[in-house]
Scaffold this active site. Structure first.
Site, short mmCIF file in Angstrom:
data_model
loop_
_atom_site.label_atom_id
_atom_site.label_comp_id
_atom_site.label_asym_id
_atom_site.label_seq_id
_atom_site.Cartn_x
_atom_site.Cartn_y
_atom_site.Cartn_z
N SER A 170 -71.20 -109.76 47.56
CA SER A 170 -72.38 -110.19 48.30
C SER A 170 -73.60 -109.44 47.77
O SER A 170 -73.50 -108.31 47.31
CB SER A 170 -72.18 -109.88 49.79
OG SER A 170 -73.40 -109.95 50.48
N CYS A 221 -79.40 -119.00 59.24
CA CYS A 221 -80.08 -119.25 57.95
C CYS A 221 -80.60 -120.67 57.85
O CYS A 221 -81.57 -120.93 57.13
CB CYS A 221 -79.11 -119.03 56.79
SG CYS A 221 -77.76 -117.90 57.08
#
Length: 572
Positions: free
Chosen positions: A475, A54
């Site tokens: 999440s 990421c």
């Protein structure tokens, strides 16, 4: 003659006048000329690091932004902040650091900007909490700012279909059930994440990237381009140039992020079936700029927003597909045409949202984004809940769900590890409501996400047959009947602290209710016996977070925000 009046900018305190000669000597040491020291200083904050894909392209993108800043007459000053990457922190004690990192990121960016008196901010972020953390800092400081997302990962390919890291989490449950051989799990984990970028579905990172555009802090259609694409450098350079225009116009984040802009952002979360974490981060951002906007405000918007973007985990497609279909502005175009978007909100482009949308042509050939007149479902992919189990609210993602009601007996756990162990050992029966408590902002501390447990349930084939309730979080990749942010949390003595095995719990995501079917006298007797719990975190950053963190409904914030201000940094 320069178009910037430095006598009104924060950087005058470190670069103008005879008394600042010692300060200027440091800039000369770094190779700056007298002319360069006389320019506005632009902080370029990067959450780049080697912790996960990421974040691995962020520093290079931030360096590209230097080019734009220089070309437009500014002086770029890059610095870094931390990231806690949820995919790696997930499923163990490391997840307690995740939400704490959001505030740490905002604080560290604030401190670097304050300490060095930078005049503007360009923020680069890639993983979940770093996006709201960066935007919170922008709203707190209120200097001209632009948010840039690092971009999503490209989908992996396995058994002739696109896959993401969520497929790996769910395969762990399949392995526990005996349905996924270790060789298959090993093969999947090696191809699910093929390179740089944040998780590909409409999980928290991509949800908050959409928010960046919808709320006006990002350049139009800049955030959905995947991390490996060469266009990301062009976007960074464009941000560097545009930030100088914002300084010249004195166009600041609080001019952009009005109450109406927050409503636009909430619309996009619902319309795309986005992460429930947005219901934590948008109120936290609102706190920074004095806008009243909590979980219940978001829930009202969710109730009336059509779900129109067919994105994982509830749908078929990933961020790359959304980019190819036309990006966030393609979603906003059909919402705006149907009256769901406030078009007069200003954006960092220097134009209103309506003006930006007017430049977009609807693409009838793409399959990812539906028109409002023909939605996937008529109401949003995210729903707010309230009832006797959650007087301060809760939230559930319903995108892709067929059944919106659930009633069953409670199976109670006081931490995620205990629940995951029982799930892995196949000790959960269909029809029950799993309750995981003492995982809230204070009680965790840190409000962990429960993806490991929810994904394992799907891997076991129980994803549609049980519900899961927690005062922690989920999440953005979680799917199924999973309710988070239950408040008040167990550590504060909320009703979730009083639930016992076998109690009946009823959830109705259509009506927006969540109730504990236990009579008041029984609950009063249990409350008499309830004793607050002491966590294992009695020092350090997580302890500090627990001392000041507020309820999830208000964003789990750790300071008064704009309501407590006596000055704003931009005006020093």
């Amino acid at each position: 003659m320069t178009r910037f009046d430095k006598s009104k900018l924060p950087s005058r305190h470190v670069s103008v006048g005879p008394e600042r000669a010692p300060h200027r000597s440091y800039y000369y040491a770094m190779g700056l000329s007298e002319e360069e020291i006389g320019r506005p200083f632009v902080g370029i904050a990067s959450a780049g690091n080697d912790s996960a894909p990421c974040n691995t392209t962020l520093d290079a993108q931030a360096d590209a932004a230097r080019i734009g800043v220089n070309e437009a007459g500014g002086m770029p000053r890059r610095f870094n902040t931390i990231t806690v990457t949820d995919g790696i922190a997930m499923g163990h004690q490391g997840m307690k650091a995740s939400l704490v990192s959001r505030d740490c990121i905002a604080d560290s960016v604030e401190l670097s900007m304050r300490g060095h008196c930078y005049d503007a901010l360009i923020g680069f972020a890639g993983c979940d909490k770093s996006l709201p953390g960066m935007m919170m800092a922008m709203l707190r400081l209120n200097v001209p700012s632009i948010f840039v997302y690092g971009g999503s990962i490209l989908p992996g390919r396995f058994e002739d279909k696109d896959v993401t890291v969520v497929d790996v989490f769910e395969a762990v449950g399949g392995f526990a059930a005996g349905n996924c051989p270790i060789a298959r799990l090993s093969a999947l984990e090696k191809v699910a994440c093929p390179g740089h970028g944040a998780c590909g579905g409409q999980y928290t990172a991509n949800t908050m990237a959409c928010v960046g555009e919808a709320i006006g802090l990002s350049l139009p259609n800049s955030n959905m381009a995947p991390a490996p694409y060469g266009s990301r450098a062009d976007i960074a350079i464009a941000a560097g140039k545009q930030i100088m225009t914002l300084i010249e116009r004195n166009l600041r984040p609080r001019d952009i992020c009005t109450r109406e802009a927050f409503e636009n952002a909430a619309r996009i979360v619902a319309a795309t079936g986005g992460s429930t974490n947005a219901a934590l981060h948008l109120p936290a951002m609102a706190n920074e700029c004095g806008v009243k906007f909590d979980l219940f405000d978001m829930a009202e918007i969710f109730k009336t927003t059509p779900y129109i973007a067919d994105l994982k985990p509830g749908g078929k497609y990933v961020a790359k597909d959304m980019h190819d279909a036309g990006g966030v502005y393609m979603v906003m175009k059909t919402l705006f045409d149907a009256g769901f978007i406030h078009g007069d909100c200003m954006t960092v482009s220097g134009k209103t949202l309506a003006e930006n949308i007017d430049e977009i042509t609807w693409n009838p050939d793409q399959k990812v984004i539906y028109e409002v007149k023909n939605p996937i479902t008529p109401t949003g992919g995210v729903v707010g809940l309230k009832g006797s189990l959650a007087p301060d609210g809760a939230i559930v993602k319903v995108a892709g769900m067929k059944k919106l009601q659930f009633r069953g007996p409670a199976r109670v756990f006081d931490c995620e590890e205990d629940a995951f162990k029982v799930v892995e050992e196949r000790g959960i029966v269909p029809g029950c409501v799993i309750v995981i408590r003492y995982e809230g902002p204070k009680g965790g501390p840190g409000m962990r996400e429960m993806l490991s447990t929810t994904a394992a349930l799907y891997g076991l084939g129980l994803g549609e047959q049980v519900a899961l309730i927690t005062d922690g979080r989920f999440s953005g990749a979680t799917r199924g009947f999973c309710i988070g942010h239950v408040g008040p949390e167990a550590a504060e003595g909320g009703p979730i602290a009083l639930v016992e095995d076998g109690d009946m719990i009823a959830i109705d995501a259509e009506a927006g209710t969540i109730d504990l079917e236990v009579d008041a006298a029984t609950l009063a007797a249990r409350r008499e016996k309830w004793v607050p719990r002491r966590t294992d975190y009695q020092s350090g950053a997580i302890w500090k977070f627990a001392q000041t963190v507020g309820p999830a409904r208000l964003g789990a914030v750790t300071h008064p925000g704009a309501a407590g201000e006596t000055h704003v940094f931009a005006d020093i």
